[in-house]
Design an enzyme around this catalytic site. Structure first.
Site, PDB file in Angstrom:
ATOM      1  N   GLU A  40       0.835  -1.210   0.000  1.00  8.79           N
ATOM      2  CA  GLU A  40       0.000   0.000   0.000  1.00  8.79           C
ATOM      3  C   GLU A  40       0.864   1.253   0.000  1.00  8.79           C
ATOM      4  O   GLU A  40       0.642   2.176  -0.786  1.00  8.79           O
ATOM      5  CB  GLU A  40      -0.904  -0.018   1.244  1.00  8.79           C
ATOM      6  CG  GLU A  40      -1.817   1.179   1.342  1.00  8.79           C
ATOM      7  CD  GLU A  40      -2.857   1.203   0.225  1.00  8.79           C
ATOM      8  OE1 GLU A  40      -3.735   0.329   0.227  1.00  8.79           O
ATOM      9  OE2 GLU A  40      -2.774   2.069  -0.647  1.00  8.79           O
ATOM     10  N   ASP A  43       1.098   4.028  -3.008  1.00 11.39           N
ATOM     11  CA  ASP A  43       0.677   5.418  -2.790  1.00 11.39           C
ATOM     12  C   ASP A  43       1.803   6.399  -3.120  1.00 11.39           C
ATOM     13  O   ASP A  43       1.563   7.469  -3.684  1.00 11.39           O
ATOM     14  CB  ASP A  43       0.216   5.605  -1.338  1.00 11.39           C
ATOM     15  CG  ASP A  43      -1.002   4.753  -1.004  1.00 11.39           C
ATOM     16  OD1 ASP A  43      -1.590   4.167  -1.935  1.00 11.39           O
ATOM     17  OD2 ASP A  43      -1.353   4.654   0.185  1.00 11.39           O
ATOM     18  N   SER A  97      -7.365   1.939  -3.798  1.00 13.07           N
ATOM     19  CA  SER A  97      -6.094   2.454  -3.282  1.00 13.07           C
ATOM     20  C   SER A  97      -5.235   3.046  -4.387  1.00 13.07           C
ATOM     21  O   SER A  97      -4.391   3.892  -4.127  1.00 13.07           O
ATOM     22  CB  SER A  97      -5.287   1.319  -2.659  1.00 13.07           C
ATOM     23  OG  SER A  97      -5.781   0.975  -1.418  1.00 13.07           O
TER      24      SER A  97
END
Ligand SMILES: *[C@@H]1O[C@H](CO)[C@@H](O)[C@H](O)[C@H]1NC(C)=O
Ligand SMILES: *[C@@H]1O[C@H](CO)[C@@H](O)[C@H](O)[C@H]1NC(C)=O
Ligand SMILES: *[C@@H]1O[C@H](CO)[C@@H](O)[C@H](O)[C@H]1NC(C)=O
Length: 570
Positions: free
Chosen positions: A289, A293, A487
């Site tokens: 994650e 990002d 995400s």
């Protein structure tokens, strides 16, 4: 001697109690545990609980309307930024509220400290035995067998009747964390040959390879995102990191070499930490994650200073406290980042309505300082943040139900269609804000009776916008592979907003701030690519179908950078 005297005084106070605090009333309760949790044994009496108490704010609705005013193009106040003093005049508790609650805590020998900029949250630590008595609670260990996680919670608690209207809630009590923590749905172990392509903005054709491997150059072609470097050093984009998800610089360098060879190999991100957060750099510590990002902000918002904000675990458990702490961390800054993207969330029904409202109001305070707050909408379609068992009603996600942030759903393919996992729907806690009424009414009338009774037509509807969310190429621990999830979409859309802010700031204009009144305006929605196909199945249904205009799968659509530039007046 002094110590003895103090203890004796406190003992007397505790025994005598203050008559005004004797009569109790239930402040919050829940009838059942969220799906997947199992009630265990009573919490050990001597375990220490770090409790947070939310004090009623004097005029939060006044701050909400101020936020809408300063964020609505055409309003006389559009473009203004509130100072912390102005924010406090709405968001701080009344002095009487603070002193009454302090008096109650002191009469029980409890000292507290203030943990929010506006003074509306205080924290204290007491053993389970005292908390059970003080709050007429039964703190119990709840197990989540699927993840092996444990949470100490109570299904009911009370406060003195005389403090009703002064205390909004105490946490952690009846709210449960997302035990899974994050919504990335696919593992990056699936290796896909990356699409290599030099970045050429003028070439409008989107390579067919982008259907199976999404890279920054695909996004540049698809959305017209410039590859040229942003110029404004004061323009900041912040990426939040929770639950020991760490962003790796070597992986970023590797990613840029493969997918943004035009950027300097030395391109880096900044780091800030709170709650004992850290960002270790061994390859094994790199988080899917966090790397996603960072790679889709640094790699898309070319030249914008990017800060990874690693929130540690220095609180009771889970990450809802972290959700509050990062907002206060940013609020305390003279000039907080203009954009914050977060790819964490959970089902709205796992947290209490009072806590949802309180966290949403924290977004109102940061919005008043002109920070755009974006969150991934979730990855379970109409069944929640991850696919959750649901039998009766659809499961909206938090914080997407909050009307004062921007929720980002997912699309796929170069002829964009909705990603099937893209969470969307209607909040059961927050009422529909006026900025979206027309868009939502149009959708509901086009929808007809489909899914009737499975969602709350009067709730805040989400997502607001969307972006690519499947086959997204990232590098983790040195390996290149594809991930999927909303995400992916939140950092991509946040990068577009940051590049718009770069141009606005260069032109001497304010940053966009809270985005939704602009996005839903005629000029804003016309600057987005309307996605009209696909749906988000779940709960034994096909979910909501995407349709012309706003829909609860892809929102208003995906960005067209040049149209957005015109829409913001550049
Ligand atoms: C709350 O703030 C609004 C907006 O500034 C203002 O109109 C209203 O009078 C305030 N209400 C109270 C009770 O102070
Ligand atoms: C953005 O919209 C303009 C105007 O309709 C269009 O010409 C352009 O091709 C669009 N850009 C992209 C990348 O689709
Ligand atoms: C529907 O949403 C509203 C907020 O708009 C809320 O007050 C109401 O309780 C919700 N209904 C249900 C059944 O959850």
């Amino acid at each position: 001697m002094r110590t003895g005297f103090t203890l004796l005084a406190m003992f007397v106070a505790a025994v005598a109690g203050s008559p005004s605090f004797r009569s109790m009333l239930v402040l919050e309760q829940r009838s059942d545990v969220p799906d997947g949790f199992v009630k265990g044994a009573p919490a050990p009496a001597t375990d220490i609980l770090n409790l947070r108490l939310a004090l009623k704010q004097t005029n939060i609705s006044g701050l909400q309307s101020m936020l809408l005013d300063i964020s609505t193009p055409g309003n006389a106040l559009y473009g203004q930024t509130l100072t912390n003093e102005e924010i406090e005049s709405f968001a701080a508790p009344a002095p009487e509220t603070t002193s009454l609650v302090q008096e109650w805590l002191a009469s029980n020998g409890i000292t507290s400290k203030t943990i929010s900029v506006t003074g509306d949250w205080i924290q204290f630590s007491i053993p389970v035995s005292q908390a059970n008595t003080l709050l007429e609670a039964q703190f119990t260990v709840f197990n989540h067998p699927e993840t092996g996680k444990q949470f100490t919670r109570t299904l009911t608690y009370s406060i003195p009747a005389s403090l009703q209207g002064h205390i909004d809630l105490i946490h952690p009590t009846i709210s449960f964390e997302n035990p899974f923590g994050l919504p990335v749905v696919a593992s990056p172990k699936v290796l896909t040959p990356p699409a290599r392509r030099s970045t050429n903005l003028e070439s409008r054709a989107v390579p067919a390879s982008c259907n199976t491997a999404v890279t920054p150059s695909c996004l540049q072609a698809l959305y017209g995102i410039p590859a040229t470097l942003a110029t404004q050093a004061s323009n900041q984009l912040a990426v939040s990191g929770f639950i020991d998800q760490f962003a790796n610089q070597v992986d970023l360098t590797n990613f840029l070499a493969q997918f943004r060879p035009d950027l300097a190999p030395s391109t880096f991100f900044l780091l800030q930490t709170l709650d004992d957060g850290e960002n270790p750099q061994t390859p094994a510590d790199a988080g899917v994650e966090a790397n996603l990002d960072i790679q889709y902000t640094v790699g898309v918002a070319s030249g914008v200073p990017i800060t990874f904000i690693s929130v540690g675990n220095d609180f009771q458990d889970g990450n809802l406290e972290g959700f509050l702490d990062i907002i206060n961390f940013l609020l305390a800054m003279d000039t907080p980042p203009q954009v914050l993207t977060t790819s964490y969330g959970q089902n709205e029904n796992t947290i209490s309505a009072a806590l949802a409202v309180k966290l949403c109001n924290a977004y109102v305070t940061l919005g008043a300082k002109r920070t755009s707050i974006l969150f991934a909408s979730g990855d379970g379609g109409v069944a929640g943040s991850q696919t959750t068992r649901c039998t009766k009603s659809f499961l909206p996600t938090f914080p997407s139900g909050c009307p004062f942030m921007t929720s980002v759903g997912g699309t796929t393919g170069i002829t964009e269609t909705a990603a099937t996992f893209s969470s969307g729907g209607f909040s059961n806690v927050f009422a529909q804000p006026s900025y979206q009424t027309a868009a939502v009414e149009a959708y509901l009338s086009a929808l007809g009776k489909t899914n009737a009774g499975k969602f709350n037509t009067s709730g805040r509807a989400f997502p607001d916008v969307s972006a690519q969310a499947e086959n997204v190429q990232i590098v983790v621990g040195g390996e290149t592979g594809a991930v999927a999830g909303t995400s992916c979409a939140s950092p991509i859309f946040a990068s577009v907003v940051s590049l718009l802010n770069d141009r606005l700031i260069a032109a001497g204009q304010p940053a966009l701030g809270f985005l939704n009144p602009f996005l839903y305006s005629a000029v804003g929605s016309a600057a987005l690519n309307d996605i009209t196909t696909g749906d988000n199945p779940g709960c034994g249904t096909n979910g909501f179908p995407a349709k012309a205009g706003w829909d609860p799968v892809t929102g208003l659509g995906t960005p067209n950078f040049s149209k957005l530039l015109t829409a913001v007046g550049l």
